[in-house]
Design a protein around this motif. Sequence first.
Motif, PDB file in Angstrom:
ATOM      1  N   PRO A 147       0.830  -1.210   0.000  1.00  0.00           N
ATOM      2  CA  PRO A 147       0.000   0.000   0.000  1.00  0.00           C
ATOM      3  C   PRO A 147       0.869   1.266   0.000  1.00  0.00           C
ATOM      4  N   GLY A 148       0.511   2.190  -0.867  1.00  0.00           N
ATOM      5  CA  GLY A 148       1.261   3.446  -0.955  1.00  0.00           C
ATOM      6  C   GLY A 148       2.299   3.433  -2.059  1.00  0.00           C
ATOM      7  N   TYR A 149       2.600   2.259  -2.596  1.00  0.00           N
ATOM      8  CA  TYR A 149       3.620   2.214  -3.645  1.00  0.00           C
ATOM      9  C   TYR A 149       2.988   1.867  -4.983  1.00  0.00           C
ATOM     10  N   ASP A 150       2.725   2.905  -5.781  1.00  0.00           N
ATOM     11  CA  ASP A 150       2.185   2.699  -7.125  1.00  0.00           C
ATOM     12  C   ASP A 150       3.146   3.317  -8.133  1.00  0.00           C
ATOM     13  N   GLU A 151       2.723   3.324  -9.400  1.00  0.00           N
ATOM     14  CA  GLU A 151       3.634   3.804 -10.425  1.00  0.00           C
ATOM     15  C   GLU A 151       4.032   5.261 -10.183  1.00  0.00           C
ATOM     16  N   ALA A 152       3.079   6.086  -9.765  1.00  0.00           N
ATOM     17  CA  ALA A 152       3.396   7.498  -9.517  1.00  0.00           C
ATOM     18  C   ALA A 152       4.429   7.610  -8.396  1.00  0.00           C
ATOM     19  N   ALA A 153       4.308   6.775  -7.379  1.00  0.00           N
ATOM     20  CA  ALA A 153       5.263   6.817  -6.255  1.00  0.00           C
ATOM     21  C   ALA A 153       6.675   6.510  -6.731  1.00  0.00           C
ATOM     22  N   SER A 154       6.785   5.665  -7.761  1.00  0.00           N
ATOM     23  CA  SER A 154       8.121   5.273  -8.230  1.00  0.00           C
ATOM     24  C   SER A 154       8.880   6.445  -8.854  1.00  0.00           C
ATOM     25  N   HIS A 155       8.177   7.551  -9.146  1.00  0.00           N
ATOM     26  CA  HIS A 155       8.893   8.711  -9.671  1.00  0.00           C
ATOM     27  C   HIS A 155       9.678   9.444  -8.586  1.00  0.00           C
ATOM     28  N   THR A 156       9.319   9.239  -7.326  1.00  0.00           N
ATOM     29  CA  THR A 156      10.130   9.812  -6.246  1.00  0.00           C
ATOM     30  C   THR A 156      10.881   8.733  -5.463  1.00  0.00           C
ATOM     31  N   ILE A 157      10.267   7.556  -5.330  1.00  0.00           N
ATOM     32  CA  ILE A 157      10.904   6.444  -4.612  1.00  0.00           C
ATOM     33  C   ILE A 157      11.190   5.372  -5.668  1.00  0.00           C
ATOM     34  N   PRO A 158      12.412   5.326  -6.208  1.00  0.00           N
ATOM     35  CA  PRO A 158      12.654   4.444  -7.356  1.00  0.00           C
ATOM     36  C   PRO A 158      12.643   2.958  -6.979  1.00  0.00           C
ATOM     37  N   HIS A 159      12.221   2.142  -7.976  1.00  0.00           N
ATOM     38  CA  HIS A 159      12.432   0.696  -7.856  1.00  0.00           C
ATOM     39  C   HIS A 159      13.752   0.330  -8.516  1.00  0.00           C
ATOM     40  N   ALA A 160      14.063   1.030  -9.624  1.00  0.00           N
ATOM     41  CA  ALA A 160      15.297   0.758 -10.386  1.00  0.00           C
ATOM     42  C   ALA A 160      15.411  -0.720 -10.740  1.00  0.00           C
ATOM     43  N   TRP A 161      14.256  -1.347 -11.030  1.00  0.00           N
ATOM     44  CA  TRP A 161      14.292  -2.778 -11.398  1.00  0.00           C
ATOM     45  C   TRP A 161      14.092  -2.972 -12.897  1.00  0.00           C
ATOM     46  N   LYS A 162      13.984  -1.837 -13.618  1.00  0.00           N
ATOM     47  CA  LYS A 162      14.124  -1.829 -15.071  1.00  0.00           C
ATOM     48  C   LYS A 162      15.155  -0.744 -15.336  1.00  0.00           C
ATOM     49  N   ALA A 163      16.180  -1.058 -16.105  1.00  0.00           N
ATOM     50  CA  ALA A 163      17.273  -0.107 -16.296  1.00  0.00           C
ATOM     51  C   ALA A 163      16.806   1.089 -17.118  1.00  0.00           C
ATOM     52  N   GLY A 164      17.299   2.277 -16.757  1.00  0.00           N
ATOM     53  CA  GLY A 164      16.913   3.498 -17.470  1.00  0.00           C
ATOM     54  C   GLY A 164      16.825   4.650 -16.494  1.00  0.00           C
ATOM     55  N   PRO A 165      15.811   5.512 -16.668  1.00  0.00           N
ATOM     56  CA  PRO A 165      15.672   6.697 -15.795  1.00  0.00           C
ATOM     57  C   PRO A 165      15.590   6.310 -14.315  1.00  0.00           C
ATOM     58  N   GLN A 166      14.991   5.147 -14.023  1.00  0.00           N
ATOM     59  CA  GLN A 166      14.897   4.684 -12.641  1.00  0.00           C
ATOM     60  C   GLN A 166      16.281   4.461 -12.039  1.00  0.00           C
ATOM     61  N   THR A 167      17.189   3.929 -12.853  1.00  0.00           N
ATOM     62  CA  THR A 167      18.557   3.674 -12.391  1.00  0.00           C
ATOM     63  C   THR A 167      19.225   5.006 -12.044  1.00  0.00           C
ATOM     64  N   ASP A 168      19.076   5.979 -12.952  1.00  0.00           N
ATOM     65  CA  ASP A 168      19.642   7.310 -12.732  1.00  0.00           C
ATOM     66  C   ASP A 168      19.090   7.970 -11.479  1.00  0.00           C
ATOM     67  N   LEU A 169      17.768   7.827 -11.295  1.00  0.00           N
ATOM     68  CA  LEU A 169      17.119   8.460 -10.150  1.00  0.00           C
ATOM     69  C   LEU A 169      17.711   7.942  -8.839  1.00  0.00           C
ATOM     70  N   LEU A 170      17.847   6.631  -8.724  1.00  0.00           N
ATOM     71  CA  LEU A 170      18.406   6.061  -7.494  1.00  0.00           C
ATOM     72  C   LEU A 170      19.868   6.502  -7.319  1.00  0.00           C
ATOM     73  N   ALA A 171      20.622   6.497  -8.425  1.00  0.00           N
ATOM     74  CA  ALA A 171      22.027   6.924  -8.348  1.00  0.00           C
ATOM     75  C   ALA A 171      22.119   8.371  -7.859  1.00  0.00           C
ATOM     76  N   ARG A 172      21.268   9.241  -8.401  1.00  0.00           N
ATOM     77  CA  ARG A 172      21.293  10.661  -8.012  1.00  0.00           C
ATOM     78  C   ARG A 172      20.952  10.838  -6.540  1.00  0.00           C
ATOM     79  N   GLN A 173      19.959  10.100  -6.081  1.00  0.00           N
ATOM     80  CA  GLN A 173      19.551  10.238  -4.669  1.00  0.00           C
ATOM     81  C   GLN A 173      20.686   9.829  -3.735  1.00  0.00           C
ATOM     82  N   LEU A 174      21.438   8.803  -4.137  1.00  0.00           N
ATOM     83  CA  LEU A 174      22.574   8.383  -3.303  1.00  0.00           C
ATOM     84  C   LEU A 174      23.652   9.458  -3.276  1.00  0.00           C
TER      85      LEU A 174
END
Lengths: 425, 107
Positions: A147-174
């Motif tokens: 609950p609370g984790y939907d596709e829109a949430a993944s734009h701020t809280i990345p899954h990074a389980w498909k390579a691409g912008p999600q990977t970059d997002l997690l890298a940037r946050q670190l």
Amino acid sequence: MNARRRFLRVLAMSGLTLGLDACVSSRYLRGTSPGRVVVIGGGYGGVTAARYLKLMDPWLSVTLVEPRDTYLSCPGSNEVIAGIAELSMLERPYAAVCGRLGIDKVNAAAIRLDRMRRRVILADGTEIPYDRMILSPGINFRWNAIPGYDEAASHTIPHAWKAGPQTDLLARQLRTMPDGGLVVVTAPANPYRCPPGPYERASLIAWYLKCHKPRSKILVLDAKTRFSKQPAFERAWRDLYPGMIDWVSSEKQGRLERVDIRNRSVETEFDSFKADVLNVIPPQKAGALAEQSGLTDESGWCPVDPLSFVSSLDPAIHIIGDACQAAPMPKSAFSANSQAKVCAAAVVSILAGERPPEPLLINHCYSFVAAEEAISISGVYAYSAAEKQLTSRSGGETPPASDRRREAVYAKAWQRNFRAGVFGG
Amino acid sequence: MIPPSLTRRPAPLLPALLMQAIFAVSCPATAKDADPSLAALSCLGCHTGDEDGSELYALDRIGARMIAAELRAYRAGTRQGTVMNRIAGGLDDGEIEGIARFLGEPQ
Ligand SMILES: Cc1cc2nc3c(=O)[nH]c(=O)nc-3n(C[C@H](O)[C@H](O)[C@H](O)COP(=O)(O)OP(=O)(O)OC[C@H]3O[C@@H](n4cnc5c(N)ncnc54)[C@H](O)[C@@H]3O)c2cc1C
């Protein structure tokens, strides 16, 4: 040497192209089957299948339906998160393999299958007919399973389980988190894409933090009670990152109850954790097209007969890669590649009116635990005709005390060779 | 005619493999009909030789007899590798011969 010359040379040398009656089970190599095969999904499964269909039978009409021009490899993407590799290094165009082998690439997504009429329907209404189809659509996420984790949430809280912008997002946050902060990674229950992946990720995040933000900590909240290569991972964590990674079994914290994107926090049955960087790896299921087309069962994955990877729900469709249920094989790029070759041989055999050859499959996966250290797991799988399932023949994983540097050298060579073996011209 | 090596029954696994027993569980092969060419194609997942992968041998430059001997040594545990002992442990004699013939340089 290019793949086709190599393959044909291999066949010529092995003596299998002549006197094929002698080698009953290798008849698929004769390559004279008329037919139209459509492959959907240009990932490690689909591209390998298209490639080997053409290598086995250059006269076959093979169409690859995939919306993108280039593929982004997930293997290697945890290194990007740790700053060891660039995302662009993981990108491979389809043009080389398709051009060289004569695969017709259709740059569109399949939006629907007309299984009765054996047609693939594209967004613009184009219909592509097939005699046999190979579907390798990868995974889809079970949004809101937490609950609370939907596709829109993944734009701020990345899954990074498909390579691409999600990977970059997690890298940037670190990169922007403070030293002394907390990284929380949540790992799903089985089955899911790349079973050791979350622990490779925790290791490589630790490697990054140790270099740049050494007072930080990592918490892995797991929906499981044990995980792939656990003894070797835990030994590496003790050796390399003492006190830095805390893995918490579901026995201790229970279910993930909720993700709060505003607070960047997660609640378990017993506790709540506020993170500086939160990486939620959600539970998964087969790619959307498979589900929408009625090719999945109650598990959310596609049941198949692994002799040929033909769907248990449609005799003209084969499903390979992460989307299919091929237990005990794990969902990995290596498995998808091995399955694709078996499937291609089966499709060529079936089009020639013959029984598919009996398969023997291999999986072998490396996980990096530091920039120059890796561990691995491998398995050989045979087919049980009685159960129409794969059985494990042999296997094993890196023992805790091992030469991790040597395996890292192999792991890097594997990534290079594997990408070339699938996407090379 | 099917070469005798392709129909031979698997040899029992040797005790040396027990060294790896905890982290490499091997059970004697049961299926006898697997097509070794398909297993050989999976080997190319690492051993493609299409790019400079000098650490992972491009098998088409090694003789078939040598590949078979190496696989048997890995299976017996008389040669220690990282992953090859686990994989060779799952192959019977006929499969080893078939894979070697398919991938190696013929003699
Ligand atoms: C962080 C991470 C690390 C990993 N590391 C490794 C590793 O070291 N080794 C390893 O073996 N595996 C690894 N994996 C797993 C590996 O990425 C997958 O198992 C593999 O990609 C599965 O291949 P696939 O063909 O099933 O799916 P994918 O590679 O996901 O390909 C699916 C393709 O289908 C396309 N598609 C989907 N729907 C449609 C449609 N309707 N129409 C047209 N096209 C469509 C998509 O665009 C995509 O290109 C890792 C995964 C992750 C997340």
